[in-house]
Design an enzyme around this catalytic site. Structure first.
Site, PDB file in Angstrom:
ATOM      1  N   LYS A 207      39.412  51.323  49.464  1.00 12.35           N
ATOM      2  CA  LYS A 207      38.601  50.389  50.421  1.00 12.35           C
ATOM      3  C   LYS A 207      39.418  50.358  51.745  1.00 12.35           C
ATOM      4  O   LYS A 207      38.654  50.489  52.782  1.00 12.35           O
ATOM      5  CB  LYS A 207      38.645  48.828  49.585  1.00 12.35           C
ATOM      6  CG  LYS A 207      37.990  47.633  50.577  1.00 12.35           C
ATOM      7  CD  LYS A 207      37.912  46.551  49.759  1.00 12.35           C
ATOM      8  CE  LYS A 207      37.595  45.422  50.662  1.00 12.35           C
ATOM      9  NZ  LYS A 207      37.532  44.118  50.099  1.00 12.35           N
ATOM     10  N   GLU A 213      49.652  55.097  47.543  1.00 10.77           N
ATOM     11  CA  GLU A 213      49.506  56.087  46.668  1.00 10.77           C
ATOM     12  C   GLU A 213      48.485  56.824  46.792  1.00 10.77           C
ATOM     13  O   GLU A 213      48.520  58.223  46.510  1.00 10.77           O
ATOM     14  CB  GLU A 213      49.361  55.095  45.261  1.00 10.77           C
ATOM     15  CG  GLU A 213      50.400  54.325  44.847  1.00 10.77           C
ATOM     16  CD  GLU A 213      50.446  52.937  45.369  1.00 10.77           C
ATOM     17  OE1 GLU A 213      49.907  52.747  46.390  1.00 10.77           O
ATOM     18  OE2 GLU A 213      51.073  51.941  44.636  1.00 10.77           O
ATOM     19  N   GLY A 268      38.535  44.874  45.805  1.00 13.71           N
ATOM     20  CA  GLY A 268      38.479  45.932  45.105  1.00 13.71           C
ATOM     21  C   GLY A 268      38.275  45.875  43.623  1.00 13.71           C
ATOM     22  O   GLY A 268      37.624  46.942  43.230  1.00 13.71           O
ATOM     23  N   ARG A 269      38.762  44.908  43.138  1.00 10.60           N
ATOM     24  CA  ARG A 269      38.521  44.853  41.453  1.00 10.60           C
ATOM     25  C   ARG A 269      37.141  44.556  41.030  1.00 10.60           C
ATOM     26  O   ARG A 269      36.800  44.370  39.850  1.00 10.60           O
ATOM     27  CB  ARG A 269      39.414  43.819  41.043  1.00 10.60           C
ATOM     28  CG  ARG A 269      39.705  42.232  41.430  1.00 10.60           C
ATOM     29  CD  ARG A 269      40.671  41.701  40.883  1.00 10.60           C
ATOM     30  NE  ARG A 269      40.639  40.323  41.546  1.00 10.60           N
ATOM     31  CZ  ARG A 269      41.277  40.215  43.025  1.00 10.60           C
ATOM     32  NH1 ARG A 269      42.001  41.326  43.525  1.00 10.60           N
ATOM     33  NH2 ARG A 269      41.475  39.107  43.331  1.00 10.60           N
ATOM     34  N   GLU A 354      44.593  40.054  38.339  1.00 14.90           N
ATOM     35  CA  GLU A 354      44.947  39.995  39.661  1.00 14.90           C
ATOM     36  C   GLU A 354      43.935  38.913  40.477  1.00 14.90           C
ATOM     37  O   GLU A 354      44.127  38.452  41.534  1.00 14.90           O
ATOM     38  CB  GLU A 354      44.230  41.361  40.575  1.00 14.90           C
ATOM     39  CG  GLU A 354      44.736  41.621  41.731  1.00 14.90           C
ATOM     40  CD  GLU A 354      44.574  43.072  42.183  1.00 14.90           C
ATOM     41  OE1 GLU A 354      45.778  43.878  42.197  1.00 14.90           O
ATOM     42  OE2 GLU A 354      43.488  43.583  42.802  1.00 14.90           O
ATOM     43  N   HIS A 385      47.081  48.664  13.112  1.00 11.90           N
ATOM     44  CA  HIS A 385      48.077  49.415  12.603  1.00 11.90           C
ATOM     45  C   HIS A 385      49.246  49.256  13.485  1.00 11.90           C
ATOM     46  O   HIS A 385      50.290  49.957  13.430  1.00 11.90           O
ATOM     47  CB  HIS A 385      47.834  50.734  12.300  1.00 11.90           C
ATOM     48  CG  HIS A 385      46.813  50.893  11.174  1.00 11.90           C
ATOM     49  ND1 HIS A 385      47.023  50.819   9.724  1.00 11.90           N
ATOM     50  CD2 HIS A 385      45.434  50.637  11.043  1.00 11.90           C
ATOM     51  CE1 HIS A 385      45.898  50.804   9.081  1.00 11.90           C
ATOM     52  NE2 HIS A 385      45.066  50.747   9.916  1.00 11.90           N
ATOM     53  N   LYS A 510      54.932  46.187  48.084  1.00 11.67           N
ATOM     54  CA  LYS A 510      54.490  47.328  48.736  1.00 11.67           C
ATOM     55  C   LYS A 510      55.184  47.125  50.396  1.00 11.67           C
ATOM     56  O   LYS A 510      55.617  48.328  50.863  1.00 11.67           O
ATOM     57  CB  LYS A 510      53.009  46.887  49.552  1.00 11.67           C
ATOM     58  CG  LYS A 510      51.858  47.129  48.394  1.00 11.67           C
ATOM     59  CD  LYS A 510      50.659  47.089  49.158  1.00 11.67           C
ATOM     60  CE  LYS A 510      49.318  46.911  48.098  1.00 11.67           C
ATOM     61  NZ  LYS A 510      48.107  46.682  48.850  1.00 11.67           N
TER      62      LYS A 510
HETATM   63  O1  F6P Z   1      46.742  46.111  43.911  1.00 11.04           O
HETATM   64  C1  F6P Z   1      46.364  45.823  45.298  1.00 11.04           C
HETATM   65  C2  F6P Z   1      44.908  46.307  45.667  1.00 11.04           C
HETATM   66  O2  F6P Z   1      44.695  45.795  46.993  1.00 11.04           O
HETATM   67  C3  F6P Z   1      43.574  46.028  44.571  1.00 11.04           C
HETATM   68  O3  F6P Z   1      43.211  44.949  44.966  1.00 11.04           O
HETATM   69  C4  F6P Z   1      42.780  47.232  44.869  1.00 11.04           C
HETATM   70  O4  F6P Z   1      41.976  47.446  44.124  1.00 11.04           O
HETATM   71  C5  F6P Z   1      44.062  48.087  45.309  1.00 11.04           C
HETATM   72  O5  F6P Z   1      45.010  47.875  45.781  1.00 11.04           O
HETATM   73  C6  F6P Z   1      43.316  49.592  45.965  1.00 11.04           C
HETATM   74  O6  F6P Z   1      43.201  49.441  47.087  1.00 11.04           O
HETATM   75  P1  F6P Z   1      42.148  50.213  47.907  1.00 11.04           P
HETATM   76  O7  F6P Z   1      40.974  50.421  47.424  1.00 11.04           O
HETATM   77  O8  F6P Z   1      42.383  49.761  49.303  1.00 11.04           O
HETATM   78  O9  F6P Z   1      43.102  51.616  48.066  1.00 11.04           O
END
Ligand code: F6P
Length: 547
Positions: A207, A213, A268-269, A354, A385, A510
């Site tokens: 987003k 990452e 995002g979620r 979240e 199990h 972060k």
């Molecule tokens: O974990 C924090 C967060 O902002 C989430 O809400 C989001 O889904 C994720 O990082 C990834 O963010 P982006 O889509 O901006 O890379």
């Protein structure tokens, strides 16, 4: 100053009621009402919910729904669907429901109907997905794309991964889909080790297009591609982006013609049904993706219009809150009895934790009640199990959601063999029965069990469960199931008076990580200003990282 939740009449009534019913056993509730198992059920959007095996009476439900009404759940819901700025800490509307609105719907944000934009992106996604599926989108060397790697994390990963696994039955099998999320380079290395770069497309899903990452993985994927194809021009055939940040996409080197957008009013979620679902759409095709959206919309409509007494997300929400806030339950186990839903609990972890992992109210006051539970689970019967022992006989109260399907997508069992699906579903029904009713001392003794073993073999029961059933796992049912949990989380957040749509809690880590990276990489010993533990860990890493 708004009334504190714990000062509300409905809350106080629930506290008194809890004192009166907290020890009532499900055995007695069922004995008192022969119709309970049929009465406390509900059908909506293709889903059937049996909530009879919960520690609730009619009075409990009435009081819980009073609380929902008193806390303004219905007006909050209407405000969300209308596009009001209910994500107050980020100043945004919360309109994932617009992502699945039909083409002719009208939802106005800042004076503009956003539905045409949603469908414009969906149409572009469909054209692109069809090209990949038909083998007409060619890589830089002229070979068709066979492998799709989605790079993203959190909401830009968990939804597509979960839904890809859930809908694997519907996927085009000559395409390979992989998902890379972890900044641990191992994941990327393993994801591409057997792929031909000339046949591989990366979808960089983010987003913000700034997530550490994702950017690290995207850069490495770019280097991997260029090492084989030796031409910057290859990037436009092998990389597309899904983002709200066109500038950053361009800076990365992806042509914005190959970018699929979404909007800041999609959290995002809550974004797997936006362009973030591009990898999924390629896998299952645009038609099935639209079916998925239709399922989301079915549940949206149910949630928007059904009275709270017959509103599936609302009922699941208040029953969950009953355990969280009055029985002090700390967790919720989500237990899908379907191999295809192997990632469903992992997906719900972000959706719920979240969203509702918050400790202050909308007006910044520290809460004096429990908010969101820890979500966990594994597909049945494997969990039986592993961890069910604790649910049956441990000291903790663990409410569970069981999810099952009446028909399997893979019915063929070799002749003469027991039908797998009957075995699977027998376990769903057996587990919820055992958890609710247990096995009494008298029943264990009547079995002739050795006296010293008797206490070990008693099951107290009174362990609450929901059972969710659907006919068969289709894209439409999956959409409805996800929307059910989205709205359940919403209702709980509304009652708790928290912002379910921000996630400041992930920021601190972060920020600190970005300070530590240069300390790990500096040539000269850096001056460390952390606590003594963190300083020592960094020094140890630096001293030994070269092996
Ligand atoms: O974990 C924090 C967060 O902002 C989430 O809400 C989001 O889904 C994720 O990082 C990834 O963010 P982006 O889509 O901006 O890379």
């Amino acid at each position: 100053m708004p009334t504190k939740l714990t000062d509300r009449p409905a809350w106080k009534a629930l506290q008194a009621h809890h004192e009166a019913v907290k020890n009532v056993h499900l055995r007695d509730l069922f004995a008192q009402d022969a119709s309970r198992g049929e009465r406390l059920t509900l059908e909506a959007a293709g889903l059937f919910l049996d909530y009879s095996k919960n520690r609730v009476t009619d009075e409990t439900l009435r009081l819980l729904l009073d609380l929902a009404r008193e806390t303004g759940v219905e007006s909050h819901r209407d405000a969300m669907f209308r596009g009001d700025t209910i994500n107050t800490t980020e100043g945004r509307a919360v309109l994932h429901t617009a992502l699945r609105a039909p083409r002719d719907a009208e939802i106005i944000v800042d004076g503009k109907n956003v539905v045409p934009d949603v469908h414009e992106v969906l149409d572009r996604m469909a054209t692109f997905a069809d090209q990949i599926r038909a083998g007409t989108w060619l890589g830089h060397t002229g070979k068709p794309i066979k492998n799709i790697v989605n790079i993203g994390i959190g909401g830009s990963d968990l939804g597509p991964v979960m839904a890809y696994r859930a809908l694997e039955f519907y996927t085009q099998r000559n395409l390979t889909l992989r998902f890379v999320s972890n900044v641990d380079g191992t994941e990327l290395v393993e994801a591409v080790h057997d792929l031909d770069p000339a046949e591989t497309l990366f979808i960089v899903s983010s987003k913000t297009f700034t997530t550490q990452e994702t950017m690290a993985n995207a850069q490495s994927a770019r280097a991997w591609t260029l090492a084989a194809l030796h031409d910057d021009a290859a990037i436009s055939r092998h990389f597309v982006a899904v983002s709200t940040n066109a500038q950053a996409v361009q800076k990365f080197g992806i042509d914005t013609a190959n970018m699929f957008g979404f909007w800041d009013w999609v959290g995002g979620r809550y974004s797997m049904d936006s362009a973030i679902g591009l990898s999924l759409m390629i896998a299952v095709g645009p038609e099935q993706f639209r079916e998925l959206l239709a399922g989301f919309h079915d549940m949206d409509e149910h949630f928007r219009t059904a009275p709270l007494e017959q509103n599936m997300p609302a009922l699941m929400a208040v029953i969950g809150l009953w355990y969280d806030d009055f029985f002090d339950a700390q967790t919720l186990a989500v237990l899908p009895y379907d191999h295809y839903l192997s990632q469903f609990s992992a997906y719900l972890q972000q959706l719920d934790m979240e969203s509702n992992g918050k400790h202050v109210t909308l007006d910044g006051q520290k809460v004096d009640y429990q908010t969101g539970p820890v979500i966990w689970g594994q597909p049945g019967t494997n969990g039986q199990h592993a961890f069910y022992q604790l649910i049956h006989q441990g000291t903790k109260l663990i409410p569970c959601d069981f999810i099952g399907f009446l028909r399997t997508l893979n019915p063929s069992t070799p002749p003469g063999m027991p039908a797998h699906h009957d075995l699977l579903m027998a376990n769903v029904f057996a587990q919820t029965e055992a958890l609710a009713f247990g096995k009494t001392l008298e029943e264990v003794q009547a079995d002739g069990v050795k006296p010293e073993q008797v206490p070990h073999r008693v099951f107290e029961g009174n362990r609450p469960t929901n059972t969710l059933l659907a006919d068969v796992l289709t894209p439409r049912i999956l959409g409805a199931l996800i929307a059910l949990y989205e709205h359940k989380v919403f209702v709980q957040g509304a009652i708790w008076n928290i912002n379910s749509f921000d996630q400041w809690g992930v920021e601190l880590g972060k920020v600190l990580a970005s300070k530590i990276v240069p300390e790990l990489e500096a040539a000269a010993e850096p001056e460390l200003k952390h606590d003594s533990s963190t300083n020592a860990l960094i020094r140890r890493y630096r001293a030994r990282k070269q092996g």
